[in-house]
Design a protein around this motif. Structure first.
Motif: not given
Length: 213
Positions: A26-29, A44-53
Motif C-alpha cells: 500500500t505504501a509503495a503504491v 524511502r519506503l521504509a521512511e514512509r512506514l516509519a521502520v528500518t530498511s
C-alpha cells in the motif's frame, strides 16, 4: 533474481506485527503514484512506514519484489465482473477497467514488461480468456486475440500516461505543412479534440471483438 511469484518463501515469525506485506505494498503504491518508479527506493519506503530498511527485507527481498507486488495490487483494483451470457460485454467491462486502473496509476505501463504472473493478473487474464472461449475462440485464435487486446490496452495507457502537455503544438506541426502530410491533416491525426482517447480506445476494442466474433 527470480520473480517473487516464482519463489517459495519459508514461513518466518513476524518481528513486528505492525508491519505486513500488505502495508508495504500500500505504501509503495502511494509513493509510486506520487513520484514514479525512478524515485522509489527501499529507504524511502521504509521512511514512509516509519521502520528500518532491515525490517522491510524481512518481508521482501528487493525493490523488484516491491514493484511486482505493486503492479499486481493495481490489477486487483480492476473489477472482476460475474460472467454473463454476453461474452463481448464481459470483455469490454474487464478491459475498460484495466485501462482505467493503469491510467489512475500512470507508472504501471512502464512495468508491464515485468513477469505478469501475480494472482490478480492471472485471475483477470483467466476471466478474459474464459470470455473469449465463450465467444468461440480456441487455440491460436485465442492466443492472438488475447495478445492483441493486451497490446491495445497497454499501448493506449502508455500513450496517454506519457503524452507531453503540448499536444496542440504537435498537431500544429502537421497542419502547418498540409502538402507534406495531407492524410494526417485530413484524418485529424493527434487531434484529441476531434478523436478523444476514450473514443479511439473503445472503437479499437470493438473492432477486435467484431473480428473475433
Amino acid at each position: 533474481m527470480t520473480s517473487i511469484w516464482l519463489r517459495t518463501e519459508p514461513d518466518r515469525p513476524r518481528r513486528s506485527p505492525q508491519l505486513t506485506r500488505e502495508r508495504i505494498v500500500t505504501a509503495a503504491v502511494e509513493l509510486l503514484d506520487a513520484s514514479g518508479v525512478q524515485t522509489l527506493t527501499m529507504r524511502r519506503l521504509a521512511e514512509r512506514l516509519a521502520v528500518t530498511s532491515t525490517a522491510l527485507y524481512w518481508h521482501v527481498r528487493s525493490k523488484d519484489d516491491v514493484l511486482d507486488l505493486a503492479v499486481d495490487e493495481v490489477f486487483g483494483e480492476v473489477p472482476l465482473p460475474g460472467p454473463t451470457a454476453d461474452w463481448a460485454t464481459d470483455v469490454r467491462t474487464l478491459v475498460h477497467g484495466w485501462r482505467a486502473a493503469m491510467l489512475a496509476h500512470p507508472w504501471t505501463p512502464a512495468l508491464i514488461g515485468r513477469p505478469l504472473i501475480g494472482p490478480n493478473v492471472l485471475a483477470r487474464t483467466e476471466f478474459l480468456q474464459a470470455a473469449l472461449v465463450r465467444g468461440g475462440l480456441t487455440g491460436e485464435d485465442l492466443a492472438v486475440t488475447t495478445r492483441l487486446i493486451a497490446n491495445v490496452v497497454i499501448g493506449s495507457a502508455v500513450t496517454e500516461a506519457t503524452r507531453q502537455p503540448d499536444g496542440d503544438g504537435a498537431r500544429r506541426r502537421i497542419t502547418a505543412d498540409p502538402d507534406a502530410y495531407p492524410h494526417l491533416v485530413g484524418s485529424g491525426h493527434l487531434d484529441t479534440t476531434r478523436w478523444p482517447d476514450d473514443l479511439l480506445f473503445t472503437r479499437g476494442l470493438d473492432a477486435i471483438l467484431a473480428a473475433a466474433g
